[in-house]
Design an enzyme around this catalytic site. Structure first.
Site, mmCIF file in Angstrom:
data_model
loop_
_atom_site.group_PDB
_atom_site.id
_atom_site.type_symbol
_atom_site.label_atom_id
_atom_site.label_comp_id
_atom_site.label_asym_id
_atom_site.label_seq_id
_atom_site.Cartn_x
_atom_site.Cartn_y
_atom_site.Cartn_z
ATOM 1 N N ALA A 71 0.829 -1.204 0.000
ATOM 2 C CA ALA A 71 0.000 0.000 0.000
ATOM 3 C C ALA A 71 0.865 1.255 0.000
ATOM 4 O O ALA A 71 1.972 1.276 0.543
ATOM 5 C CB ALA A 71 -0.915 0.001 1.220
ATOM 6 N N GLY A 116 0.800 -5.582 0.701
ATOM 7 C CA GLY A 116 -0.167 -5.718 -0.379
ATOM 8 C C GLY A 116 0.447 -6.183 -1.683
ATOM 9 O O GLY A 116 -0.235 -6.778 -2.521
ATOM 10 N N GLU A 119 0.436 -9.813 -1.381
ATOM 11 C CA GLU A 119 -0.953 -10.265 -1.490
ATOM 12 C C GLU A 119 -1.405 -10.328 -2.949
ATOM 13 O O GLU A 119 -2.187 -11.212 -3.323
ATOM 14 C CB GLU A 119 -1.863 -9.364 -0.670
ATOM 15 C CG GLU A 119 -1.683 -9.585 0.838
ATOM 16 C CD GLU A 119 -2.445 -8.594 1.687
ATOM 17 O OE1 GLU A 119 -3.244 -9.037 2.538
ATOM 18 O OE2 GLU A 119 -2.257 -7.371 1.509
ATOM 19 N N GLU A 139 2.510 -6.023 7.839
ATOM 20 C CA GLU A 139 1.488 -5.063 8.241
ATOM 21 C C GLU A 139 1.398 -4.826 9.751
ATOM 22 O O GLU A 139 1.162 -3.701 10.194
ATOM 23 C CB GLU A 139 0.117 -5.490 7.700
ATOM 24 C CG GLU A 139 -0.083 -5.232 6.208
ATOM 25 C CD GLU A 139 0.387 -6.369 5.331
ATOM 26 O OE1 GLU A 139 0.032 -6.388 4.139
ATOM 27 O OE2 GLU A 139 1.130 -7.245 5.839
#
Length: 263
Positions: A71, A116, A119, A139
Site C-alpha cells: 500500500a 499488499g 498479497e 502489516e
C-alpha cells in the site's frame, strides 16, 4: 506481434498470442498501491476476464527492484478515518480482481513483494521468483493487518502455523527460504522470463479446460471431500460436451496438435 493496452496511469497489459502480461507500472514508487493504481488493477482484471483469447495472465513489474512494495503509505498518511473507510472498497476490488481472474494467473516476483504487493502475488495461482525475491507481510509492524487477502490466502498456501509465524513476526523472507516454505512455487534465473515460459506451456492447453479446472480447484478448496467432488463434477459437466473436448480427443487420436475452438 504484441498488443498493448493501458489502464489508467499505472497498469499496462501486453497480449502476445494467448498470454497476457499484466505490468504493474508505477516504477518511481516501486509500484506502491495508491487508490488510482488500485482502480487501474481492477479495471484491467475486468477487461482480461472478458477476453476469451487470453488463456494465461502473468503479473510483472516495470521496476527492476520490486514487484510491489504494498500500500502507498505516503498517500494513506493524509487519510482521515472517513477516507480510510471510503478507500476500502477500492482496495478490496483491486485484490478481488486478481483473485477472480477466470484463467490461470502467475506472479513473476522479481525483487520485493511486501504487504499488499505479496498479497497480489498470493492472489495468483502460481508464483515464480528468482534470486532477488524478497517476500513478506509486515502489516502488524505498522499497526494494521494484511487486508488484501493475506490472512486467508497465506494459510491456504503454507498452513496455519507457518502463516501465523510469518504474519506475527512481520519478517521478510528471501528467495531460497521462500521456495522451501512454499511462498513461491519455483525459482528461475529471471522471474519474468521464467513466468512467461511457464505461461506459454500452460497456454498450449485447452482454454475451456484451464478455466474449468481453475474454477473447480478454487471453489472446492476448503470443502470436505464429498462437497469438493460435487464441485468437480459440476465443472466436468460444463466441458464434457464442449468443442474443446471434441477437438482434444480428435487431435490425440490423429496424433496432431489440437487447434482449440475455445468454446
Amino acid at each position: 506481434m504484441a498488443q498493448e493496452q493501458r489502464y489508467g496511469e499505472f497498469v499496462v497489459v501486453r497480449k502476445e498470442g494467448h498470454v497476457a502480461e499484466f505490468v504493474l507500472d508505477r516504477p518511481k514508487a516501486m509500484n506502491a498501491v495508491s487508490l488510482d493504481m488500485a482502480r487501474s488493477v481492477a479495471a484491467a482484471c475486468t477487461a482480461l476476464g472478458e477476453d476469451p483469447d487470453v488463456r494465461v495472465t502473468v503479473l510483472t513489474s516495470s521496476n527492476d527492484r520490486a514487484f510491489c512494495v504494498g500500500a502507498d503509505l505516503k498517500e494513506r498518511n493524509s487519510f482521515s478515518d472517513a477516507d480510510m473507510l471510503r478507500q476500502r472498497p477500492v482496495s478490496r476490488g483491486c485484490y478481488a480482481g486478481v483473485m477472480e481472474l477466470p484463467m490461470p494467473a502467475i506472479a513473476a516476483v522479481h525483487g520485493f513483494a511486501l504487504g499488499g504487493g505479496f498479497e497480489l502475488a498470493l492472489a495468483c495461482d502460481l508464483i515464480v521468483g528468482d534470486a532477488t525475491t524478497v517476500v513478506g507481510l509486515p502489516e502488524v509492524s505498522v499497526g494494521v493487518i494484511p487486508g488484501g487477502g493475506g490472512t486467508q490466502l497465506l494459510p491456504r498456501r503454507v498452513g496455519a502455523a507457518r502463516a501465523a509465524e510469518l504474519v506475527f513476526t512481520a519478517r521478510r523472507v528471501e528467495a531460497d527460504e521462500a521456495l522451501a516454505l512454499g511462498l513461491v512455487d519455483q525459482l528461475a534465473e529471471d522471474a519474468r522470463t521464467g513466468a512467461l515460459e511457464l505461461a506459454g506451456r500452460i497456454a498450449a492447453n485447452s482454454p475451456v479446460g484451464l478455466r474449468a479446472a481453475k474454477r473447480a480447484m478454487r471453489l472446492g478448496h476448503g470443502l470436505d471431500l464429498r462437497a469438493g467432488l460435487e464441485v468437480e463434477d459440476a465443472a466436468w459437466k460444463t466441458i464434457a460436451f464442449s468443442a474443446d473436448r471434441a477437438e482434444g480427443v480428435a487431435a490425440f487420436n490423429e496424433k496432431r496438435r489440437p487447434e482449440w475452438p475455445g468454446e
